[in-house]
Each structure stands twice: as structure tokens, then as C-alpha cells.
Enzyme design. Structure first.
Site, PDB file in Angstrom:
ATOM      1  N   TYR A   1      -1.340  -0.490  10.459  1.00 51.17           N
ATOM      2  CA  TYR A   1      -1.401  -1.013   9.086  1.00 51.17           C
ATOM      3  C   TYR A   1      -0.163  -0.578   8.311  1.00 51.17           C
ATOM      4  CZ  TYR A   1      -3.441  -2.024   4.470  1.00 51.17           C
ATOM      5  OH  TYR A   1      -3.694  -2.503   3.206  1.00 51.17           O
TER       6      TYR A   1
ATOM      7  N   SER B   1       0.856  -1.182   0.000  1.00 54.57           N
ATOM      8  CA  SER B   1       0.000   0.000   0.000  1.00 54.57           C
ATOM      9  C   SER B   1       0.894   1.236   0.000  1.00 54.57           C
ATOM     10  CB  SER B   1      -0.896   0.021   1.245  1.00 54.57           C
ATOM     11  OG  SER B   1      -1.552   1.275   1.395  1.00 54.57           O
TER      12      SER B   1
END
Length: 319
Positions: free
Chosen positions: A184, A172
């Protein structure tokens, strides 16, 4: 030194153009008879990729956390209507037993051209400032997002070396910075470094390692449900409640929910990149699939001093 600058620029240009020339000149991959295992196929990118690869002609092993869930049943209906090349299996990447069972299933149903690709797609996300999250949550996220990818990769590495296949990791742009979801971001940054080491090590075996770096596709993947300020507050320790108040938590929740609502719903853009990583004669090491402003943020993070990036992110958070 300056006299050599034009030569260095020319070499850099050639290095940038060479992969494109190779991609144009090389023959395309024949999917028939090649197997691919994908983790996290219950929904999101993994689900879309399983369907796409099945339609292209690959033999697809779709790993699902809940093989009895809606997503798995949709895949099974697709398999029943097709040529029988899509097989749904239970796969919790945090369980070594599940990973080894998946390997045995793949080995017993390998098509004639063998095992071509592993797609480490399974992942989870959540919101919360550093002190708001428990140690158990940090361990869970590391186990799913990072160790889960490593666990499946180590299990299938012998097959990938044998057939000179591909390994695709879902990362990501959040690997470069954090906006309220540091847990995350932390796991994705670790995945990137693992891939960097693996990519260099696998070159001598003819195995390609690719990283997919999506921007904000929250509406497409549903990886992150809307944030509830009330739930966050109720889970805070007394020490954290003494530092923060409900108004601050609500502001942060509103900010994060706004980001989720702005996410792209067109997940096929990311799937296109995943397919290219698996089928291109000269795949890229990294595929960044993001809006221009997201790419600009990554550019600032990568090239500017940390103080500049902190100012940019602090300004964004203040809004």
C-alpha cells in the site's frame, strides 16, 4: 552569506503566509452548476464526500465498483430525495471501458458551469511482508491504487483544462513509511510523485492538483478488514513457511489489527480537507489530516537520516 539569512527567512515567511492571505481575500466558489466525478464511492471517504458535495449544491457523479451494493443504493436514495444532482455510475478504475463510459456519461449530463473536479479516491489495502504477497497481488494493487488514478486523470484531463478545474488524489501518510503494509505504501508513494509532476504541468492551464494525506482512519473507511493469521499462513509458499513460523505471523497480525482498532472513526475530518481542496480559492498542494504523533513520524522520516527512521520503525514493530 550569514548577512543574507534574515532576508531569506523573511521571504520564506511571506511565502508561507501568502496562500492564507489569498484564501481570506478571494471570493468563495459557487457549487451550483459545477460537476464533480468521485471514484470509490461505495464506502469510506468517497461515499461521505459524494453526500457532502451533493448537499453543497454540486452535480455529483459517484463512481461505484458495485452499483447494486448497499453503499450505491444509499447514494441513490439520497439522490431521489434531493434535487437530482447526484448520479451513481458503475466505475471500475482498472477497466478502460468503464472509465470511457463514465466520461461519456459526464459529457452528456454536464451542467451549465461544466466539469469542475475529479477526485481519485478509489483504493484498496492489505497486510503482509514483502515475500508473503504474490506477484498477482502486487499487480492488482498497482492497477487500482496507482494506474487507476492515472487512467481516470488522463481521460478527464481535457475537460479539466477546459474548465480550469481541480484534481484531488487520495494518498496517505503511509507514502512516507511502512509498518507491515509495504504494498500500500509503495502505491501511495508513486501517486505522490505522479501528482508532483502533474501539479507543475497543470499550473499553466489554471488546473489545481491537490493531495490528501490521511493518517490512520481504518475504522472510518473499512478499507482494511481485520487480519487473519491463519489465512496468511495458509497462503504462504513453502519457501516462506520454512523461514517464518506461525507464532511470528500471529504476532505481526496482532500488531496490525491493533493499529486498525486505533484508527479514527471521524472520517468527516478528511472529507473537510477534500471539500476545501475543491472549493478554496487557494487550495493547498497537500492536506495532511493526521494525529500529532503521526505527523511527528512523517517529520522524522522526511528530515532525519534513514538509519534513524529505521530505528524508530523497528522499535514500533518490536512492540
Amino acid at each position: 552569506m550569514w548577512a543574507a539569512a534574515p532576508l531569506l527567512l523573511l521571504l520564506l515567511l511571506l511565502l508561507l503566509l501568502l496562500p492564507r492571505l489569498r484564501r481570506r481575500g478571494a471570493a468563495g466558489l459557487e457549487p451550483a452548476g459545477r460537476a464533480v466525478l468521485i471514484t470509490g464511492c461505495d464506502s469510506g471517504f468517497g461515499h461521505l464526500l459524494a453526500l457532502r458535495l451533493h448537499r453543497l449544491g454540486f452535480t455529483v457523479f459517484a463512481g461505484c465498483l458495485c452499483p447494486g451494493g448497499d453503499g450505491a443504493r444509499r447514494l441513490q436514495r439520497e439522490a431521489a430525495a434531493g434535487a437530482g444532482r447526484l448520479r451513481v455510475l458503475r466505475l471500475d478504475v482498472t477497466r478502460a471501458r468503464d472509465v470511457m463510459a463514465a466520461k461519456e456519461l459526464v459529457l452528456s449530463h454536464l451542467p451549465e458551469r461544466g466539469f469542475w473536479g475529479l477526485v481519485n479516491n478509489a483504493g484498496i489495502s492489505t497486510f503482509g511482508e514483502t515475500g508473503w504477497l504474490s506477484m498477482e497481488k502486487y499487480e492488482k494493487f498497482a492497477d487500482v491504487n496507482l494506474l487507476g488514478s492515472i487512467r481516470t486523470t488522463l481521460a478527464f484531463l481535457p475537460l479539466l483544462r477546459k474548465y480550469k478545474g481541480r484534481i484531488v488524489f487520495m494518498s496517505s501518510i503511509i507514502a512516507y513509511f511502512s509498518l507491515g503494509n509495504g504494498i500500500y505504501s509503495m502505491t501511495k508513494a508513486a501517486v505522490e510523485r505522479f501528482c508532483d509532476a502533474l501539479r507543475l504541468e497543470m499550473k499553466k492551464f489554471g488546473v489545481r492538483v491537490c493531495i490528501i494525506q490521511p493518517g490512520n482512519y481504518a475504522r472510518s473507511t473499512k478499507i482494511q478488514p481485520p487480519v487473519s493469521a491463519e489465512e496468511i499462513w495458509n497462503e504462504l509458499s513453502e519457501e516462506e513457511k520454512a523461514v517464518y513460523n506461525k507464532e511470528y505471523v500471529q504476532e505481526r497480525a496482532n500488531f496490525f489489527n491493533r493499529i486498525l482498532r486505533e484508527g479514527s472513526a471521524n472520517g468527516s475530518e478528511v472529507v473537510d480537507a477534500m471539500v476545501d481542496a475543491l472549493t478554496s480559492p487557494a487550495p493547498k498542494a497537500r492536506y495532511m489530516v493526521a494525529k500529532l504523533k503521526e505527523k511527528a513520524l512523517v517529520f522524522v522520516c522526511a528530515l532525519f537520516p534513514t538509519a534513524v527512521m529505521d530505528c524508530v520503525l523497528s522499535y514500533a514493530l518490536s512492540k
